[in-house]
Design an enzyme around this catalytic site. Structure first.
Site, PDB file in Angstrom:
ATOM      1  N   ARG A 154     -71.068 -84.909 -20.913  1.00 52.11           N
ATOM      2  CA  ARG A 154     -69.984 -85.839 -20.535  1.00 52.11           C
ATOM      3  C   ARG A 154     -68.833 -85.089 -19.860  1.00 52.11           C
ATOM      4  O   ARG A 154     -67.662 -85.376 -20.094  1.00 52.11           O
ATOM      5  CB  ARG A 154     -69.442 -86.586 -21.759  1.00 52.11           C
ATOM      6  N   SER A 222     -68.645 -96.204 -25.518  1.00 51.19           N
ATOM      7  CA  SER A 222     -68.253 -95.247 -26.563  1.00 51.19           C
ATOM      8  C   SER A 222     -66.786 -94.882 -26.390  1.00 51.19           C
ATOM      9  O   SER A 222     -66.388 -94.395 -25.331  1.00 51.19           O
ATOM     10  CB  SER A 222     -69.072 -93.966 -26.453  1.00 51.19           C
ATOM     11  N   GLU A 318     -63.468 -90.570 -25.166  1.00 52.35           N
ATOM     12  CA  GLU A 318     -64.306 -90.450 -23.974  1.00 52.35           C
ATOM     13  C   GLU A 318     -63.704 -91.291 -22.842  1.00 52.35           C
ATOM     14  O   GLU A 318     -63.948 -91.046 -21.670  1.00 52.35           O
ATOM     15  CB  GLU A 318     -65.725 -90.944 -24.297  1.00 52.35           C
TER      16      GLU A 318
HETATM   17  C1  LIG Z   1     -70.684-101.270 -22.446  1.00 50.83           C
HETATM   18  C2  LIG Z   1     -70.548 -99.862 -21.918  1.00 50.83           C
HETATM   19  C3  LIG Z   1     -71.590 -98.965 -22.089  1.00 50.83           C
HETATM   20  C4  LIG Z   1     -71.481 -97.658 -21.610  1.00 50.83           C
HETATM   21  N1  LIG Z   1     -72.538 -96.801 -21.790  1.00 50.83           N
HETATM   22  C5  LIG Z   1     -72.462 -95.530 -21.328  1.00 50.83           C
HETATM   23  C6  LIG Z   1     -73.569 -94.633 -21.511  1.00 50.83           C
HETATM   24  O1  LIG Z   1     -74.607 -94.987 -22.064  1.00 50.83           O
HETATM   25  N2  LIG Z   1     -73.447 -93.371 -21.032  1.00 50.83           N
HETATM   26  C7  LIG Z   1     -72.320 -92.950 -20.368  1.00 50.83           C
HETATM   27  O2  LIG Z   1     -72.283 -91.786 -19.943  1.00 50.83           O
HETATM   28  N3  LIG Z   1     -71.258 -93.778 -20.180  1.00 50.83           N
HETATM   29  C8  LIG Z   1     -71.311 -95.049 -20.642  1.00 50.83           C
HETATM   30  N4  LIG Z   1     -70.239 -95.900 -20.467  1.00 50.83           N
HETATM   31  C9  LIG Z   1     -69.031 -95.403 -19.786  1.00 50.83           C
HETATM   32  C10 LIG Z   1     -68.938 -95.765 -18.284  1.00 50.83           C
HETATM   33  O3  LIG Z   1     -69.887 -96.713 -17.940  1.00 50.83           O
HETATM   34  C11 LIG Z   1     -69.106 -94.538 -17.397  1.00 50.83           C
HETATM   35  O4  LIG Z   1     -68.138 -93.572 -17.704  1.00 50.83           O
HETATM   36  C12 LIG Z   1     -68.981 -94.873 -15.891  1.00 50.83           C
HETATM   37  O5  LIG Z   1     -69.398 -93.771 -15.119  1.00 50.83           O
HETATM   38  C13 LIG Z   1     -67.574 -95.277 -15.508  1.00 50.83           C
HETATM   39  O6  LIG Z   1     -67.611 -95.755 -14.187  1.00 50.83           O
HETATM   40  P1  LIG Z   1     -66.440 -96.623 -13.595  1.00 50.83           P
HETATM   41  O7  LIG Z   1     -66.657 -96.747 -12.127  1.00 50.83           O
HETATM   42  O8  LIG Z   1     -66.333 -97.908 -14.338  1.00 50.83           O
HETATM   43  O9  LIG Z   1     -65.198 -95.688 -13.919  1.00 50.83           O
HETATM   44  P2  LIG Z   1     -63.636 -96.056 -13.942  1.00 50.83           P
HETATM   45  O10 LIG Z   1     -63.262 -96.481 -15.312  1.00 50.83           O
HETATM   46  O11 LIG Z   1     -63.283 -96.963 -12.834  1.00 50.83           O
HETATM   47  O12 LIG Z   1     -63.037 -94.612 -13.654  1.00 50.83           O
HETATM   48  C14 LIG Z   1     -63.206 -93.566 -14.588  1.00 50.83           C
HETATM   49  C15 LIG Z   1     -62.414 -92.349 -14.123  1.00 50.83           C
HETATM   50  O13 LIG Z   1     -62.967 -91.834 -12.926  1.00 50.83           O
HETATM   51  C16 LIG Z   1     -62.011 -91.831 -11.871  1.00 50.83           C
HETATM   52  N5  LIG Z   1     -62.730 -92.255 -10.654  1.00 50.83           N
HETATM   53  C17 LIG Z   1     -63.448 -93.391 -10.507  1.00 50.83           C
HETATM   54  N6  LIG Z   1     -64.014 -93.408  -9.298  1.00 50.83           N
HETATM   55  C18 LIG Z   1     -63.634 -92.266  -8.666  1.00 50.83           C
HETATM   56  C19 LIG Z   1     -63.890 -91.700  -7.374  1.00 50.83           C
HETATM   57  N7  LIG Z   1     -64.647 -92.317  -6.459  1.00 50.83           N
HETATM   58  N8  LIG Z   1     -63.324 -90.510  -7.070  1.00 50.83           N
HETATM   59  C20 LIG Z   1     -62.564 -89.835  -7.975  1.00 50.83           C
HETATM   60  N9  LIG Z   1     -62.269 -90.319  -9.195  1.00 50.83           N
HETATM   61  C21 LIG Z   1     -62.805 -91.521  -9.529  1.00 50.83           C
HETATM   62  C22 LIG Z   1     -60.944 -92.824 -12.278  1.00 50.83           C
HETATM   63  O14 LIG Z   1     -59.679 -92.501 -11.716  1.00 50.83           O
HETATM   64  C23 LIG Z   1     -60.961 -92.662 -13.796  1.00 50.83           C
HETATM   65  O15 LIG Z   1     -60.156 -91.584 -14.179  1.00 50.83           O
HETATM   66  C24 LIG Z   1     -70.311 -97.236 -20.940  1.00 50.83           C
HETATM   67  C25 LIG Z   1     -69.256 -98.145 -20.745  1.00 50.83           C
HETATM   68  C26 LIG Z   1     -69.378 -99.455 -21.234  1.00 50.83           C
HETATM   69  C27 LIG Z   1     -68.252-100.432 -21.002  1.00 50.83           C
END
Ligand SMILES: Cc1cc2nc3c(=O)[nH]c(=O)nc-3n(C[C@H](O)[C@H](O)[C@H](O)COP(=O)(O)OP(=O)(O)OC[C@H]3O[C@@H](n4cnc5c(N)ncnc54)[C@H](O)[C@@H]3O)c2cc1C
Length: 330
Positions: A154, A222, A318
């Protein structure tokens, strides 16, 4: 003040001064220059807006999937604003295999390298060859190789040296045609004669059964990382609790499921106003309605201090917590 409630999966009622979607680098920098405080957002599934943000939210909508086939691989160059699960689904449809264990993880492709998303025995770094983006201070482009991304559990360089300093625009993947199916983890081991499609479907089934759907019950997956402790510390824990699970990380460290620690302290189902520790998965905190950022911080801190007092382990969130001016620590 536009509402952020539908822009983050935890769904707290917060707002910002401006929400601006962008689909290319030029419009990103143009919009960014108009506000002193900006927050870059993908799908908002790893971000929780605890209170009103005094600035602009820039929502990544850079799209596009380029595919190139070689004798032994499928190579993909994917826009950071593409939806992660849709990418996995179209890979499975097209017969490009390997990422099926990562089905149904919410969020954008651009965020996947940041915390090196992982599930069911697979981490995305296995398939990432490089990450493309732009440095925010100089507006110069970069391509970081897999090695330069410093991937860990992670974790990656984007959470440390480059945290908040780059816009990731594209992620490059290579999917080998001779890929080994991973079915060692949990219920996947019960699949007879597994195929990429059956793994994909089974992962979706298991996740739907175990995890609350953010569309129905606000959550950010998580809330805490699974802590990694040294073997001596783990051994002291097993002296006291003979059922504490542990997974070796290298030869000197052990990963302990945070859910076990939280469950052991009786937090399952515990609620503070509208924030609840999920009854079947204590690692997930949920918004059962009308929760505030303060409720969430109070419950999260209570969990952290109880775990520290009982097990001498400091849990780390996380998720990214965003306050008035930007990221905050618990
Ligand atoms: C129901 C649920 C289940 C999940 N299961 C898992 C799992 O099994 N495994 C796992 O690893 N994670 C899991 N996650 C966490 C999440 O899905 C991941 O961390 C995912 O990669 C986040 O993507 P996002 O685009 O929504 O990020 P965001 O929340 O939009 O952004 C996260 C961070 O990244 C930065 N960011 C986003 N895009 C960019 C970009 N293009 N350039 C630079 N910085 C950027 C943002 O500024 C922020 O700081 C889960 C979440 C939920 C809600």
């Amino acid at each position: 003040m536009p509402s952020l409630q539908s822009y983050h999966t935890f769904g707290l009622d917060a707002s910002s001064q401006q929400i601006t979607p962008f689909s290319d680098i030029e419009s990103f920098f143009d919009a960014r220059s108009r506000y002193p405080h900006n927050y870059l957002l993908g799908g908002g599934s790893n971000t929780i807006f605890l209170e009103d943000f005094e600035g602009q939210i820039l929502v990544n909508e850079i799209t596009g999937i380029e595919h190139n086939e070689t004798e032994s691989t499928h190579e993909l160059r994917v826009g950071a604003g593409e939806n992660w699960h849709q990418l996995v689904a179209s890979c499975v449809d097209n017969g490009w295999h390997g990422m099926e264990n990562l089905a149904l993880i919410p969020g954008s492709v651009g965020a996947c390298p940041i915390q090196n998303i992982g599930a069911y025995g697979v981490e995305v770094e296995t398939f990432i060859t490089s990450v493309e983006g732009v440095y925010l201070d100089s507006n110069t482009r970069f391509t970081l190789s897999h090695a330069e991304c410093l991937f860990g559990y992670r974790d990656s360089i984007f959470k440390h040296e480059l945290a908040g300093k780059v816009l990731i625009t594209h992620v490059n993947f290579v999917l080998p045609k001779q890929n080994q199916l991973i079915t060692t983890y949990g219920e996947l081991a019960a699949l007879s004669d597994p195929t990429p499609l059956s793994i994909f479907n089974e992962v979706i089934r298991i996740r739907r059964a175990k995890l609350p759907d953010p569309a129905e019950l606000g959550n950010a997956g998580s809330f805490f990382k699974n802590p990694v402790i040294d073997n001596a510390h783990y051994s002291r824990l097993t002296d006291e609790f003979d059922d504490v699970p542990g997974y070796a990380v290298g030869s000197e460290h052990t990963k302990v499921p945070a859910a076990w620690l939280i469950d052991r302290l009786g937090f399952k189902g515990r609620a503070i106003n509208g924030v609840r520790c999920h009854p079947t998965q204590p690692l997930v905190l949920t918004n059962t309605g009308g929760a505030t950022g303060k409720d969430l911080v109070t419950l999260a801190r209570e969990i952290m201090s109880s775990v520290k007092a009982r097990f001498t382990i400091m849990l780390e969130p996380e998720v990214r917590l965003v306050g008035r001016k930007g990221l905050i620590e618990l």
